[in-house]
Design a protein around this motif. Structure first.
Motif, mmCIF file in Angstrom:
data_model
loop_
_atom_site.group_PDB
_atom_site.id
_atom_site.type_symbol
_atom_site.label_atom_id
_atom_site.label_comp_id
_atom_site.label_asym_id
_atom_site.label_seq_id
_atom_site.Cartn_x
_atom_site.Cartn_y
_atom_site.Cartn_z
ATOM 1 N N PRO A 20 112.389 110.381 -52.329
ATOM 2 C CA PRO A 20 111.368 109.441 -51.840
ATOM 3 C C PRO A 20 110.443 108.967 -52.952
ATOM 4 C CG PRO A 20 111.599 111.288 -50.346
ATOM 5 C CD PRO A 20 112.410 111.635 -51.570
ATOM 6 N N ALA A 21 110.056 107.699 -52.863
ATOM 7 C CA ALA A 21 109.226 107.106 -53.918
ATOM 8 C C ALA A 21 107.917 107.851 -54.107
ATOM 9 C CB ALA A 21 108.959 105.639 -53.591
ATOM 10 N N HIS A 22 107.313 108.354 -53.006
ATOM 11 C CA HIS A 22 106.028 109.028 -53.136
ATOM 12 C C HIS A 22 106.166 110.446 -53.690
ATOM 13 C CE1 HIS A 22 107.485 110.145 -49.118
ATOM 14 N NE2 HIS A 22 106.758 111.239 -49.226
ATOM 15 N N GLU A 23 107.406 110.896 -53.875
ATOM 16 C CA GLU A 23 107.661 112.203 -54.485
ATOM 17 C C GLU A 23 108.420 112.042 -55.800
ATOM 18 O OE1 GLU A 23 109.804 114.317 -51.486
ATOM 19 O OE2 GLU A 23 108.029 114.687 -50.249
ATOM 20 N N TRP A 24 108.169 110.944 -56.472
ATOM 21 C CA TRP A 24 108.919 110.568 -57.668
ATOM 22 C C TRP A 24 108.869 111.662 -58.724
ATOM 23 C CZ3 TRP A 24 110.023 104.981 -57.717
ATOM 24 C CH2 TRP A 24 110.937 104.617 -58.716
ATOM 25 N N LYS A 25 110.031 111.956 -59.272
ATOM 26 C CA LYS A 25 110.147 112.876 -60.405
ATOM 27 C C LYS A 25 111.208 112.320 -61.336
ATOM 28 C CE LYS A 25 113.201 115.850 -57.616
ATOM 29 N NZ LYS A 25 112.974 115.108 -56.348
ATOM 30 N N THR A 26 111.344 112.913 -62.507
ATOM 31 C CA THR A 26 112.327 112.428 -63.470
ATOM 32 C C THR A 26 113.720 112.415 -62.846
ATOM 33 O OG1 THR A 26 111.016 113.305 -65.303
ATOM 34 C CG2 THR A 26 113.334 112.794 -65.749
ATOM 35 N N GLY A 27 114.399 111.296 -62.928
ATOM 36 C CA GLY A 27 115.724 111.165 -62.359
ATOM 37 C C GLY A 27 115.739 110.565 -60.967
ATOM 38 N N THR A 28 114.564 110.244 -60.435
ATOM 39 C CA THR A 28 114.517 109.620 -59.111
ATOM 40 C C THR A 28 115.190 108.254 -59.127
ATOM 41 O OG1 THR A 28 112.566 110.789 -58.281
ATOM 42 C CG2 THR A 28 112.953 108.585 -57.400
ATOM 43 N N LEU A 29 114.969 107.489 -60.190
ATOM 44 C CA LEU A 29 115.562 106.154 -60.275
ATOM 45 C C LEU A 29 117.011 106.224 -60.735
ATOM 46 C CD1 LEU A 29 115.361 103.058 -60.260
ATOM 47 C CD2 LEU A 29 114.533 103.200 -62.625
ATOM 48 N N ASP A 30 117.897 105.595 -59.981
ATOM 49 C CA ASP A 30 119.288 105.435 -60.383
ATOM 50 C C ASP A 30 119.438 104.009 -60.904
ATOM 51 O OD1 ASP A 30 122.077 104.990 -60.526
ATOM 52 O OD2 ASP A 30 122.458 106.496 -58.983
ATOM 53 N N ARG A 31 119.322 103.853 -62.217
ATOM 54 C CA ARG A 31 119.365 102.528 -62.819
ATOM 55 C C ARG A 31 120.655 101.789 -62.504
ATOM 56 N NH1 ARG A 31 115.844 104.814 -66.531
ATOM 57 N NH2 ARG A 31 114.402 103.388 -67.620
ATOM 58 N N GLN A 32 121.783 102.492 -62.589
ATOM 59 C CA GLN A 32 123.067 101.829 -62.367
ATOM 60 C C GLN A 32 123.133 101.193 -60.985
ATOM 61 O OE1 GLN A 32 126.553 104.219 -63.149
ATOM 62 N NE2 GLN A 32 127.918 102.785 -62.115
ATOM 63 N N VAL A 33 122.713 101.924 -59.970
ATOM 64 C CA VAL A 33 122.748 101.392 -58.611
ATOM 65 C C VAL A 33 121.759 100.239 -58.460
ATOM 66 C CG1 VAL A 33 122.387 101.927 -56.166
ATOM 67 C CG2 VAL A 33 123.539 103.583 -57.644
ATOM 68 N N LEU A 34 120.582 100.363 -59.077
ATOM 69 C CA LEU A 34 119.588 99.298 -59.003
ATOM 70 C C LEU A 34 120.150 98.000 -59.578
ATOM 71 C CD1 LEU A 34 116.701 98.219 -58.527
ATOM 72 C CD2 LEU A 34 116.097 99.119 -60.793
#
Length: 327
Positions: A20-34
């Motif tokens: 969840p965005a409000h629990e963001w930690k390193t690796g939360t974003l998947d750049r490839q999928v974005l």
């Protein structure tokens, strides 16, 4: 493209986030999928109209609000607005709020594109924001802390930007509510900026990181509105991409020097991004790579901001205990 009876679970977490965005930690974003989602958006039938509409909306927003044009005319100044909204929104949770030290720490983090601004420039921007009445000093329980908070002169233009931005995004990406409802939601701007800062802090993400030419424009004063005019006027004719960036009109609408536009176009021509065919920027030829970058960057903006604003709106419905994430 508002969804007034939303599926909250569907909207709460974009598939390009691993938590969840409000629990963001390193690796939360998947750049490839974005990036894959952004590329898919470009294949939709109405994308070109949505891309042009995005640029028109942002040009109108900047032209109709001179304060917005002052506080968000290039990335370092826009970042100041975002950092302030984030820190003020999270005051009492992750720290006391907006301070010189915390702002400078955020700028010093940098992203994959490097440091956003030097300590000297950060101090100068903060000082100017105080003098202009966009920030005001407030009392702190700790006398050693110089506490600041945003005023209506910063919040008002920021909300104006948000509503215009979401109106553009909503043409291509389903939003959980109308842009007007979202922009009128208490704390929505701070929640959104929190997620953007989390991505910057934990995943070193910046929206123009994959687009060097776009990044060049965004880092230059008034480069954003020049880029928006190019994007708004892009057209494909007889195997070539054409656009315009008329220095006289941009100067009049956005209180910028005509030389600024000329310098941007001259540098871009040296880089092979475009050819300045007519004096004054009334007709320019774009390279295929530059035209593609403009469109892909806009599609990324739409997917990114659409996903985050939906997640923010859902999280704000959870009540007083929604702040489970920590910076």
């Amino acid at each position: 493209m508002a969804n007034l009876n939303p599926n909250l679970k569907y909207h709460s977490q974009p598939k390009w986030l691993n938590s969840p965005a409000h629990e963001w930690k390193t690796g939360t974003l998947d750049r490839q999928v974005l990036y894959e989602c952004a590329d898919l958006l470009q294949l939709t039938p109405n994308f070109h109209d949505a891309c042009r509409g995005f640029a028109e909306n942002m040009l109108d927003a900047y032209a109709s609000n001179w304060l917005l044009n002052k506080i968000a005319r290039e990335i370092p100044r826009f970042a100041l607005m975002g950092f302030v909204m984030y820190l003020h929104h999270r005051r009492g949770l992750d720290g006391p709020g907006v301070t010189y030290t915390r702002i400078q720490e955020l700028y010093a983090l940098g992203s994959n594109q490097g440091i956003l601004a030097s300590p000297t420039r950060v101090k100068a921007m903060l000082g100017l924001a105080v003098v202009a009445g966009q920030l005001r000093r407030v009392e702190s329980s700790d006398r050693r802390v110089k506490l600041l908070e945003p005023t209506e002169k910063m919040i008002g233009p920021a909300l104006h930007w948000l509503e215009s931005y979401l109106d553009a995004v909503g043409r291509a990406v389903p939003l959980i509510k109308s842009p007007q409802e979202l922009a009128a939601t208490p704390e929505i701007l701070g929640e959104l900026m929190t997620y953007i800062v989390y991505a910057y802090r934990h995943d070193r993400f910046g929206l123009s990181e994959a687009f060097p030419a776009i990044d060049y424009f965004l880092l230059r004063e008034n480069g954003y509105v020049t880029l928006m005019e190019i994007t708004r006027s892009m057209r494909f004719e007889q195997g070539e991409w054409y656009a315009q960036a008329p220095s006289v009109i941009l100067s009049k609408n956005f209180s910028m020097a005509r030389g600024t536009v000329r310098n941007l176009l001259a540098y871009s021509e040296k880089q092979g991004w475009l050819t300045n065919c007519a004096r004054g920027g009334h007709k320019i030829t774009l390279s295929s790579d530059f035209a593609t970058s403009c469109q892909r960057w806009v599609s990324l903006e739409m997917v990114w901001m659409g996903g985050l604003i939906n997640a923010a709106a859902v999280n704000l419905t959870r009540g007083p205990n929604r702040f489970s994430g920590r910076c």
